[in-house]
Structure formats: structure tokens, C-alpha cells
Design a protein around this motif. Structure first.
Motif, PDB file in Angstrom:
ATOM      1  N   LYS A  67       0.834  -1.205   0.000  1.00 35.58           N
ATOM      2  CA  LYS A  67       0.000   0.000   0.000  1.00 35.58           C
ATOM      3  C   LYS A  67       0.865   1.250   0.000  1.00 35.58           C
ATOM      4  O   LYS A  67       0.523   2.268  -0.598  1.00 35.58           O
ATOM      5  CB  LYS A  67      -0.929  -0.011   1.223  1.00 35.58           C
TER       6      LYS A  67
ATOM      7  N   GLN B  85      -3.632   2.114  -5.792  1.00 34.28           N
ATOM      8  CA  GLN B  85      -4.717   1.123  -5.714  1.00 34.28           C
ATOM      9  C   GLN B  85      -4.945   0.447  -7.053  1.00 34.28           C
ATOM     10  O   GLN B  85      -5.269  -0.743  -7.131  1.00 34.28           O
ATOM     11  CB  GLN B  85      -6.003   1.808  -5.250  1.00 34.28           C
TER      12      GLN B  85
ATOM     13  N   SER C 203      -8.241  -5.157  -6.943  1.00 34.51           N
ATOM     14  CA  SER C 203      -9.445  -5.081  -6.104  1.00 34.51           C
ATOM     15  C   SER C 203     -10.224  -6.378  -6.274  1.00 34.51           C
ATOM     16  O   SER C 203      -9.724  -7.355  -6.830  1.00 34.51           O
ATOM     17  CB  SER C 203     -10.298  -3.877  -6.535  1.00 34.51           C
TER      18      SER C 203
ATOM     19  N   GLU D 111      -4.338  -8.369  -9.059  1.00 37.20           N
ATOM     20  CA  GLU D 111      -3.093  -7.638  -8.866  1.00 37.20           C
ATOM     21  C   GLU D 111      -2.289  -7.612 -10.156  1.00 37.20           C
ATOM     22  O   GLU D 111      -2.321  -8.560 -10.945  1.00 37.20           O
ATOM     23  CB  GLU D 111      -2.238  -8.294  -7.781  1.00 37.20           C
TER      24      GLU D 111
END
Length: 246
Positions: free
Chosen positions: A89, A94, A99, A104
Motif C-alpha cells: 500500500k 490502488q 481489487s 493484482e
């Protein structure tokens, strides 16, 4: 536990071991802080600085507490999933971390594998050292080696990079902000770095352009013009720089 000053002296030991004189330094996040301090302490050994999402002040309470949490987790559980999640993070936006709907990215998966290879005690000690870092703001005013700073707009160190730029001599420094990017611009959007790096290295004679550069150009070794590194000068219409691959 090593201090940041001891980490700086380790950089000097490496240069001396390999018989290197003045060098071009490039660092990312915490590494950028260490190299900035190195340039302030050993000015004659640094030609220029290329810094990516650099912190330059003492850690905020939020960062300090987060580092403490990760340090304790590393001590008791090693490089566990929670630590990797917190570090990722800090490193990436993001968008590339994924998500529920999007997986990823490859670079995040590769970073996970690299984190698994790190020794937990080494990462813990490094976090503790960075938690003890001091504010470099006053010393930045006296730093006259040329500096090129990259920062992603989603980086937790974005405000740090802006503050650092405000303290550096504008004749010798330039800032490139990259949209939709986290801290590690080198991995997430490396294409945004190419043209600024070419201009920066031209001033040192380390990159030979196809077009001749006037001796009175801001690319001369004595100074660097932030305006030259603006998106408009580089033929880009977006501000700050935004690099996309469709």
C-alpha cells in the motif's frame, strides 16, 4: 539498530571499497532519504541526485505508528501477509494493487515474491532506523548538487516531495509529478521518467541528444531549469505528467 547516519556511512564504505569518486545517486523512498543525507554530509562525492518519492522530514505520527506496527509484526511473525499488504500500500497505487474486480498487476505480484525473500530482521531494523530520521529541511537549502525528483500523486510521500522541492535551490532542482501512480514510479510508470532523465543527464554530458544544445541552455552543467522539465516543454499536454499504455 543502525541509525540513518550509520546507513549513510555504509554508502561511503561501499564507494571507497570499489574506488569510486563522485557518483550519480538514485534512491527510492527511504533510500532517497539516505542518499539525500549522504549528499549533504559528503558533498564532494555526489554529482547529482535522482530521487523517487523522497521523504525529507521526520516521520509523521501516522507513519511512525505504522512502522512500529510492522516492526512488531516482523519480530513476532516474520514477513506475514499483513506486513506485505501494508508495504504494498505504501509502494503502489490502488489501481495496480487490484481489487475484488481486478487482479493484482504483475509488478505487485513480483514485489510480493521479493518481500518473501527478505530477511525479516533486516526489514525490521531498517524500519526502526527510518522511524528515527530527522528533518533535513534546513540542510536542503545548502545542497547545490543538481537534483531531479519524481513522485506519484498517490504516494504517501507526495507532500514530502513538494516540501523538499520548495526548500531546494530552484536553479539546481526540478520536480516531476506522475498522475495515477504510487511511490515506486520506477516500476509503476517508468515511461514517465524517460524524457526528464534524458534532459537531466544531458547537463552532465552523460547523454548525447540527437539535437545540439546551446551552451547557454539551462542544460549546461551549472544549473537546471524546472521549466525545461515541464510537460509543455516535453511535448505533453497533460499536467502533471500522465503516462498510459492502452
Amino acid at each position: 539498530m543502525p541509525s540513518v547516519d550509520e546507513l549513510v556511512d555504509q554508502v561511503l564504505e561501499v564507494l571507497n571499497f570499489f574506488g569510486l569518486g563522485a557518483v550519480m545517486c538514485m534512491g527510492v523512498t527511504a533510500g532517497a532519504y539516505v542518499l539525500t543525507l549522504f549528499a549533504m554530509k559528503y558533498r564532494q562525492r555526489v554529482l547529482g541526485l535522482i530521487l523517487v518519492s523522497p521523504p525529507c522530514r521526520a516521520p509523521s505520527w501516522t507513519e511512525w505508528l505504522l512502522n512500529k506496527v510492522m516492526s512488531n509484526l516482523l519480530y513476532f511473525y516474520g514477513m506475514c501477509g499483513v506486513v506485505k499488504k501494508l508495504l504494498l500500500k505504501r509502494y503502489f497505487s490502488q489501481e495496480v494493487r487490484g481489487s475484488v474486480e481486478e487482479p493484482e498487476s504483475d509488478i505487485v505480484q513480483a514485489c510480493r515474491r521479493l518481500l518473501d525473500e527478505r530477511q525479516s530482521i533486516s526489514v525490521q531494523l531498517f524500519l526502526e532506523a527510518m522511524n528515527g530520521r530527522r528533518d533535513l529541511s534546513e540542510g536542503l537549502r545548502k545542497l547545490h548538487c543538481r537534483s531531479l525528483i519524481f513522485v506519484g500523486e498517490n504516494s504517501p510521500f507526495h507532500s514530502e516531495a513538494l516540501h523538499m522541492t520548495s526548500k531546494l535551490d530552484r536553479r539546481y532542482s526540478a520536480l516531476v509529478e506522475v498522475q495515477a501512480c504510487g511511490s515506486i514510479v520506477t516500476e509503476e510508470q517508468p515511461h514517465a521518467m524517460l524524457i526528464p532523465l534524458e534532459y537531466f543527464l544531458m547537463g552532465f554530458g552523460l547523454y548525447r541528444p540527437t539535437l545540439s544544445v546551446s551552451p547557454r541552455s539551462p542544460l549546461s552543467p551549472t544549473c537546471i531549469s524546472p521549466e525545461l522539465l515541464s510537460p509543455e516543454s516535453m511535448g505533453l499536454k497533460l499536467k502533471p505528467i500522465k503516462t498510459r499504455i492502452s
